[in-house]
Design an enzyme around this catalytic site. Sequence first.
Site, PDB file in Angstrom:
ATOM      1  N   CYS A 119       4.628   9.152   0.066  1.00 36.71           N
ATOM      2  CA  CYS A 119       3.223   9.556   0.053  1.00 36.71           C
ATOM      3  C   CYS A 119       3.018  10.530  -1.091  1.00 36.71           C
ATOM      4  O   CYS A 119       3.783  11.486  -1.238  1.00 36.71           O
ATOM      5  CB  CYS A 119       2.842  10.207   1.390  1.00 36.71           C
ATOM      6  SG  CYS A 119       1.170  10.878   1.377  1.00 36.71           S
ATOM      7  N   ARG A 151       0.834  -1.211   0.000  1.00 35.82           N
ATOM      8  CA  ARG A 151       0.000   0.000   0.000  1.00 35.82           C
ATOM      9  C   ARG A 151       0.875   1.270   0.000  1.00 35.82           C
ATOM     10  O   ARG A 151       1.029   1.925  -1.008  1.00 35.82           O
ATOM     11  CB  ARG A 151      -0.936  -0.048   1.224  1.00 35.82           C
ATOM     12  CG  ARG A 151      -2.049   0.980   1.218  1.00 35.82           C
ATOM     13  CD  ARG A 151      -1.645   2.346   1.699  1.00 35.82           C
ATOM     14  NE  ARG A 151      -1.044   2.376   3.030  1.00 35.82           N
ATOM     15  CZ  ARG A 151      -0.488   3.464   3.539  1.00 35.82           C
ATOM     16  NH1 ARG A 151      -0.462   4.593   2.844  1.00 35.82           N
ATOM     17  NH2 ARG A 151       0.073   3.439   4.732  1.00 35.82           N
ATOM     18  N   ASP A 152       1.528   1.562   1.119  1.00 40.20           N
ATOM     19  CA  ASP A 152       2.331   2.790   1.210  1.00 40.20           C
ATOM     20  C   ASP A 152       3.468   2.729   0.189  1.00 40.20           C
ATOM     21  O   ASP A 152       3.822   3.731  -0.437  1.00 40.20           O
ATOM     22  CB  ASP A 152       2.911   2.912   2.638  1.00 40.20           C
ATOM     23  CG  ASP A 152       3.194   4.343   3.054  1.00 40.20           C
ATOM     24  OD1 ASP A 152       3.185   5.220   2.182  1.00 40.20           O
ATOM     25  OD2 ASP A 152       3.424   4.573   4.259  1.00 40.20           O
ATOM     26  N   HIS A 182       9.074   6.850   7.863  1.00 41.23           N
ATOM     27  CA  HIS A 182       9.699   6.932   6.531  1.00 41.23           C
ATOM     28  C   HIS A 182      11.168   7.270   6.790  1.00 41.23           C
ATOM     29  O   HIS A 182      11.520   7.839   7.826  1.00 41.23           O
ATOM     30  CB  HIS A 182       8.981   7.981   5.680  1.00 41.23           C
ATOM     31  CG  HIS A 182       7.629   7.502   5.232  1.00 41.23           C
ATOM     32  ND1 HIS A 182       7.403   6.999   3.987  1.00 41.23           N
ATOM     33  CD2 HIS A 182       6.452   7.400   5.902  1.00 41.23           C
ATOM     34  CE1 HIS A 182       6.133   6.615   3.888  1.00 41.23           C
ATOM     35  NE2 HIS A 182       5.528   6.847   5.043  1.00 41.23           N
ATOM     36  N   HIS A 203       5.541   4.399  12.644  1.00 40.17           N
ATOM     37  CA  HIS A 203       5.523   4.308  11.168  1.00 40.17           C
ATOM     38  C   HIS A 203       6.522   5.345  10.643  1.00 40.17           C
ATOM     39  O   HIS A 203       6.195   6.517  10.505  1.00 40.17           O
ATOM     40  CB  HIS A 203       4.086   4.609  10.718  1.00 40.17           C
ATOM     41  CG  HIS A 203       3.840   4.641   9.249  1.00 40.17           C
ATOM     42  ND1 HIS A 203       3.105   3.684   8.583  1.00 40.17           N
ATOM     43  CD2 HIS A 203       4.198   5.528   8.290  1.00 40.17           C
ATOM     44  CE1 HIS A 203       3.015   3.984   7.308  1.00 40.17           C
ATOM     45  NE2 HIS A 203       3.675   5.109   7.096  1.00 40.17           N
ATOM     46  N   ASN A 245       9.236   3.946   3.355  1.00 41.76           N
ATOM     47  CA  ASN A 245       9.260   3.550   4.772  1.00 41.76           C
ATOM     48  C   ASN A 245      10.579   2.856   5.072  1.00 41.76           C
ATOM     49  O   ASN A 245      11.256   2.369   4.176  1.00 41.76           O
ATOM     50  CB  ASN A 245       8.138   2.557   5.061  1.00 41.76           C
ATOM     51  CG  ASN A 245       6.774   3.163   4.876  1.00 41.76           C
ATOM     52  OD1 ASN A 245       6.287   3.311   3.771  1.00 41.76           O
ATOM     53  ND2 ASN A 245       6.158   3.548   5.970  1.00 41.76           N
TER      54      ASN A 245
HETATM   55  P1  HMG Z   1     -12.851  14.680  -2.288  1.00 44.93           P
HETATM   56  O1  HMG Z   1     -12.570  15.039  -3.714  1.00 44.93           O
HETATM   57  O2  HMG Z   1     -12.960  15.789  -1.299  1.00 44.93           O
HETATM   58  O3  HMG Z   1     -14.111  13.700  -2.146  1.00 44.93           O
HETATM   59  O4  HMG Z   1     -11.725  13.671  -1.832  1.00 44.93           O
HETATM   60  P2  HMG Z   1     -15.614  13.824  -2.528  1.00 44.93           P
HETATM   61  O5  HMG Z   1     -16.384  13.168  -1.442  1.00 44.93           O
HETATM   62  O6  HMG Z   1     -15.969  15.246  -2.914  1.00 44.93           O
HETATM   63  O7  HMG Z   1     -15.706  12.907  -3.827  1.00 44.93           O
HETATM   64  C1  HMG Z   1     -15.035  13.217  -5.038  1.00 44.93           C
HETATM   65  C2  HMG Z   1     -15.094  12.006  -5.961  1.00 44.93           C
HETATM   66  O8  HMG Z   1     -14.368  10.916  -5.395  1.00 44.93           O
HETATM   67  C3  HMG Z   1     -16.509  11.480  -6.175  1.00 44.93           C
HETATM   68  O9  HMG Z   1     -16.524  10.890  -7.465  1.00 44.93           O
HETATM   69  C4  HMG Z   1     -16.630  10.396  -5.143  1.00 44.93           C
HETATM   70  O10 HMG Z   1     -17.575   9.416  -5.471  1.00 44.93           O
HETATM   71  C5  HMG Z   1     -15.234   9.792  -5.168  1.00 44.93           C
HETATM   72  P3  HMG Z   1     -17.134  11.670  -8.735  1.00 44.93           P
HETATM   73  O11 HMG Z   1     -18.546  12.007  -8.339  1.00 44.93           O
HETATM   74  O12 HMG Z   1     -16.281  12.901  -8.929  1.00 44.93           O
HETATM   75  O13 HMG Z   1     -17.009  10.656  -9.847  1.00 44.93           O
HETATM   76  N1  HMG Z   1     -14.876   9.172  -3.900  1.00 44.93           N
HETATM   77  C6  HMG Z   1     -14.400   7.913  -3.790  1.00 44.93           C
HETATM   78  N2  HMG Z   1     -14.156   6.967  -4.708  1.00 44.93           N
HETATM   79  C7  HMG Z   1     -13.682   5.788  -4.256  1.00 44.93           C
HETATM   80  N3  HMG Z   1     -13.441   5.539  -2.949  1.00 44.93           N
HETATM   81  C8  HMG Z   1     -13.672   6.462  -2.013  1.00 44.93           C
HETATM   82  C9  HMG Z   1     -14.178   7.716  -2.429  1.00 44.93           C
HETATM   83  N4  HMG Z   1     -14.519   8.834  -1.763  1.00 44.93           N
HETATM   84  C10 HMG Z   1     -14.939   9.707  -2.678  1.00 44.93           C
HETATM   85  N5  HMG Z   1     -13.422   6.194  -0.730  1.00 44.93           N
HETATM   86  C11 HMG Z   1     -10.979  11.803  -0.511  1.00 44.93           C
HETATM   87  C12 HMG Z   1     -11.695  13.148  -0.520  1.00 44.93           C
HETATM   88  C13 HMG Z   1     -10.740  11.443   0.936  1.00 44.93           C
HETATM   89  C14 HMG Z   1     -11.868  10.769  -1.193  1.00 44.93           C
HETATM   90  C15 HMG Z   1      -9.652  11.958  -1.308  1.00 44.93           C
HETATM   91  O14 HMG Z   1      -8.961  13.067  -0.796  1.00 44.93           O
HETATM   92  C16 HMG Z   1      -8.772  10.739  -1.205  1.00 44.93           C
HETATM   93  O15 HMG Z   1      -9.099   9.687  -1.717  1.00 44.93           O
HETATM   94  N6  HMG Z   1      -7.607  10.880  -0.548  1.00 44.93           N
HETATM   95  C17 HMG Z   1      -6.699   9.755  -0.318  1.00 44.93           C
HETATM   96  C18 HMG Z   1      -5.279  10.228  -0.325  1.00 44.93           C
HETATM   97  C19 HMG Z   1      -4.374   9.062  -0.041  1.00 44.93           C
HETATM   98  O16 HMG Z   1      -4.692   7.902  -0.277  1.00 44.93           O
HETATM   99  N7  HMG Z   1      -3.196   9.379   0.487  1.00 44.93           N
HETATM  100  C20 HMG Z   1      -2.202   8.367   0.815  1.00 44.93           C
HETATM  101  C21 HMG Z   1      -2.575   7.535   2.017  1.00 44.93           C
HETATM  102  S1  HMG Z   1      -2.205   8.339   3.554  1.00 44.93           S
HETATM  103  C22 HMG Z   1      -0.512   8.043   3.773  1.00 44.93           C
HETATM  104  O17 HMG Z   1       0.153   7.543   2.912  1.00 44.93           O
HETATM  105  C23 HMG Z   1       0.092   8.345   5.129  1.00 44.93           C
HETATM  106  C24 HMG Z   1       0.323   7.073   5.962  1.00 44.93           C
HETATM  107  O18 HMG Z   1       1.187   6.172   5.287  1.00 44.93           O
HETATM  108  C25 HMG Z   1       0.970   7.455   7.319  1.00 44.93           C
HETATM  109  C26 HMG Z   1       2.176   8.384   7.161  1.00 44.93           C
HETATM  110  O19 HMG Z   1       3.145   8.008   6.495  1.00 44.93           O
HETATM  111  O20 HMG Z   1       2.075   9.475   7.708  1.00 44.93           O
HETATM  112  C27 HMG Z   1      -0.995   6.357   6.247  1.00 44.93           C
HETATM  113 MG    MG Z   2       3.342   6.324   5.259  1.00 38.12          MG
END
Ligand code: HMG
Ligand code: MG
Length: 301
Positions: free
Chosen positions: A239, A14-15, A208, A206, A248
Amino acid sequence: MAASSVKIIEVGVRDGLQNEPTPVPTEIKLKLIEKLVASGLSVIEATSFVSPKWVPQMADHQQIMQQLPQNSNVNFPVLTPNIKGFENAVSAGAKEVAVFAAASESFSKKNINCTIDESIQRFTPIFEQAKAKEIKVRGYVSCVLGCPYEGEISPDKVSEVANKLYQNGCYEISLGDTIGVGTAGKTKTLIETIKNLIPINRISVHFHDTYGQALANIYAALELGISSIDSSVAGLGGCPYAKGASGNVATEDVVYMLNGMGVKTGVNLDKLIDAGEYISQYLNRNNHSKVANAILAKRNT
Ligand code: HMG
Ligand code: MG
């Protein structure tokens, strides 16, 4: 004193892969998962149920879930940013999910397009449904030792967000040093602050490894009694919303250090190295695990 055994949460699939610019075929991800399972890892984060517009690399979440290895005792948590992601994850068979918040407002907006408070509100229906369906929820807090947009983040702010997630029902809180800027002293201060609110056996780390501090930070965390560590095979990752952040800490390096300390992980290092080599070769990338490179060089002599 360090715990006698440690749970490793493998986040490479995933990450590690979420930032890859070209789509990694689903069958390659599944083969990697199979190899990670064979190495003895008991927790492998499988994918994210996030918007495919935001993170295209995780768009095959449904297919991944359908083809996960069966008959294994491995736990395959997935990331869910909102109720839509949670519902999709559960209908695809997820038994554990992870919500992800940040200790920095700017990062929260960049990563999930809402404020920290809004994110906690969005998680409320996830907590409710998870409880009803007996799905475990893990909680991430990002930017715990620094933010790419805001710089320093106070341990009190991290504590506040972590505690909200914990109080709402996360069984474990993973503290994310998203951009790998933390050092051992700061790690210690952070964990000492948070353990006033959350039991040490409910806290994960966690790291990096952007600044090469991850192993030192993990060692500091182990000395405080941490027994749950996130890491990524071959040090894959980064990320998409934290520019310049590297992967990581490599799982191979963590396992080697723990083996040396006599701490049990249940992981077979040689098989883990095979998994790391498999994905590094597919990506045509140097393996970022120093331990893997050293052991592979010895194997080849
Ligand atoms: P948004 O644009 O504000 O969402 O995004 P929305 O509710 O306005 O929806 C926009 C569109 O996305 C719509 O589709 C929704 O249906 C769709 P459209 O009508 O335009 O066709 N949608 C989805 N589709 C599939 N699955 C869903 C979903 N939700 C909405 N769950 C949102 C808000 C949270 C969805 C967006 O910002 C997002 O997906 N962000 C994810 C970012 C991400 O994955 N980042 C990496 C993971 S975090 C990380 O790596 C850190 C970590 O490792 C720890 C660390 O290292 O610190 C965990
Ligand atoms: Mg991470």
